[in-house]
Enzyme design. Structure first.
Site, PDB file in Angstrom:
ATOM      1  N   ASP A   1     -60.367  35.629 -12.729  1.00 10.69           N
ATOM      2  CA  ASP A   1     -60.420  34.611 -11.836  1.00 10.69           C
ATOM      3  C   ASP A   1     -60.595  33.582 -12.736  1.00 10.69           C
ATOM      4  O   ASP A   1     -61.816  33.177 -13.186  1.00 10.69           O
ATOM      5  CB  ASP A   1     -61.176  34.615 -10.754  1.00 10.69           C
ATOM      6  CG  ASP A   1     -60.882  33.450  -9.851  1.00 10.69           C
ATOM      7  OD1 ASP A   1     -60.302  32.143 -10.178  1.00 10.69           O
ATOM      8  OD2 ASP A   1     -61.079  33.515  -8.308  1.00 10.69           O
TER       9      ASP A   1
ATOM     10  N   SER B   1     -46.449  21.143 -18.601  1.00  8.05           N
ATOM     11  CA  SER B   1     -45.152  21.326 -17.844  1.00  8.05           C
ATOM     12  C   SER B   1     -44.353  19.865 -18.138  1.00  8.05           C
ATOM     13  O   SER B   1     -45.102  18.951 -18.623  1.00  8.05           O
ATOM     14  CB  SER B   1     -45.453  21.299 -16.336  1.00  8.05           C
ATOM     15  OG  SER B   1     -44.422  21.073 -15.577  1.00  8.05           O
TER      16      SER B   1
ATOM     17  N   TYR C   1     -50.198  18.188  -9.013  1.00  5.09           N
ATOM     18  CA  TYR C   1     -49.779  19.165 -10.135  1.00  5.09           C
ATOM     19  C   TYR C   1     -49.400  18.203 -11.339  1.00  5.09           C
ATOM     20  O   TYR C   1     -50.000  18.757 -12.465  1.00  5.09           O
ATOM     21  CB  TYR C   1     -48.448  19.766  -9.621  1.00  5.09           C
ATOM     22  CG  TYR C   1     -48.133  20.600 -10.559  1.00  5.09           C
ATOM     23  CD1 TYR C   1     -48.329  21.972 -10.523  1.00  5.09           C
ATOM     24  CD2 TYR C   1     -46.824  20.514 -11.414  1.00  5.09           C
ATOM     25  CE1 TYR C   1     -47.848  22.816 -11.482  1.00  5.09           C
ATOM     26  CE2 TYR C   1     -46.270  21.455 -12.309  1.00  5.09           C
ATOM     27  CZ  TYR C   1     -46.903  22.530 -12.342  1.00  5.09           C
ATOM     28  OH  TYR C   1     -46.379  23.538 -13.037  1.00  5.09           O
TER      29      TYR C   1
ATOM     30  N   LYS D   1     -51.231  18.673 -14.952  1.00  7.38           N
ATOM     31  CA  LYS D   1     -50.414  18.981 -16.387  1.00  7.38           C
ATOM     32  C   LYS D   1     -50.706  17.793 -17.419  1.00  7.38           C
ATOM     33  O   LYS D   1     -50.502  18.159 -18.610  1.00  7.38           O
ATOM     34  CB  LYS D   1     -49.059  19.375 -15.939  1.00  7.38           C
ATOM     35  CG  LYS D   1     -49.069  20.755 -15.053  1.00  7.38           C
ATOM     36  CD  LYS D   1     -49.432  21.828 -15.804  1.00  7.38           C
ATOM     37  CE  LYS D   1     -49.215  22.896 -15.030  1.00  7.38           C
ATOM     38  NZ  LYS D   1     -49.663  24.204 -15.653  1.00  7.38           N
TER      39      LYS D   1
END
Length: 271
Positions: free
Chosen positions: A62, A143, A156, A160
């Site tokens: 994890d 990304s 998000y 990134k």
């Protein structure tokens, strides 16, 4: 690679599917000792089954657990003959939707996995990469959402953008040790993330929204090939997919146009 001493090793987080699986297979087929970490043990077994030969290893991990990183990398280094040449910080989740509608636990989970997980992985990998330097590499999977932000992507994109910044900072910080650091910026890649909705308040898969926008979906193997290029190359940031390249070009040379397009797209969606 005829001996264990000559065989280079790579550890990939999020190795149970998607980019992690494709990368594990790509490097394994080229003679590397491959280690993968993930919370999905069944998925990891499936990944190992795709890698030829016996130089492969899986460890339940994890990425939000800093101590678990140390345990996983120590175990892999032992299995790989005492060395880790490359770490790929790949584990991540997709989170989308209007910020005002996201629950605290959704935001925390995205940042804990996509951002803190990268920091913990880098921190844990450092002594191993220093040992095998020069030539060792930390690869962070960012990304296209880390190049420009869009409506419904605030959390998000925050993660990134940060992942790209971490790569730049550590590439400078670790240069005296002979460790290279870079980032990979894919656009929309053919992985299970596209089949999710991004947040619990939406029933529409990400894949449907991508297709409706007329954007291309890039085969995951292209990301694996780019990671191979990044390990052996000298660039800081690597783009994968036509959309990522177009976004990067437009953001650099036509930032006003990009802003207008993003605002118009949000208006069409009602957000």
């Amino acid at each position: 690679m005829s001996t264990g001493e000559e065989r280079r090793s790579i550890f990939i987080s999020g190795g149970a599917s998607g980019i992690g699986r494709a990368t594990a297979r790509y490097f394994g087929e080229r003679g590397w000792f491959v280690g993968i970490g993930d919370v999905n043990e069944t998925g990891m077994e499936d990944t190992l089954g795709l890698i030829p030969g016996g130089f492969k290893y899986a460890h339940k991990l994890d990425v939000r657990d800093r101590e678990a990183w140390d345990t996983a990398l120590e175990a892999f280094a032992t299995a790989a003959g005492g060395r880790i040449d490359v770490l790929v910080n790949n584990a991540g989740i997709g989170t989308g939707g209007p910020l005002a509608e996201l629950e605290k636990d959704e935001i925390d989970r995205c940042l804990d996995i996509n951002l803190k997980g990268v920091l913990w992985g880098a921190q844990a990998a450092y002594p191993h990469l220093k040992k095998t330097a020069p030539g060792s590499v930390l690869v962070n999977i960012a990304s296209a959402a880390g190049i420009t932000g869009g409506s419904g992507m605030s959390v998000y994109s925050a993660a990134k953008f940060a992942v790209r910044g971490i790569a730049e900072s550590l590439d400078a910080e670790w240069a005296p040790d002979g460790i290279k650091v870079n980032s990979i910026c894919p656009s929309f890649i053919e992985t299970p993330l596209l089949d999710g909705t991004g947040n619990r308040n939406s029933n529409e898969p990400v894949r449907a929204r991508v297709r409706a926008a007329g954007l291309e979906i890039t085969p995951v193997e292209e990301v694996a090939e780019t990671i191979w290029e990044a390990v052996h190359g000298d660039k800081m940031h690597y783009l994968v997919g036509k959309t990522a390249r177009q976004i990067n070009f437009a953001k650099r040379w036509m930032p006003g146009k990009v802003r207008k397009q993003q605002r118009n797209a949000a208006a069409l969606l009602g957000k």
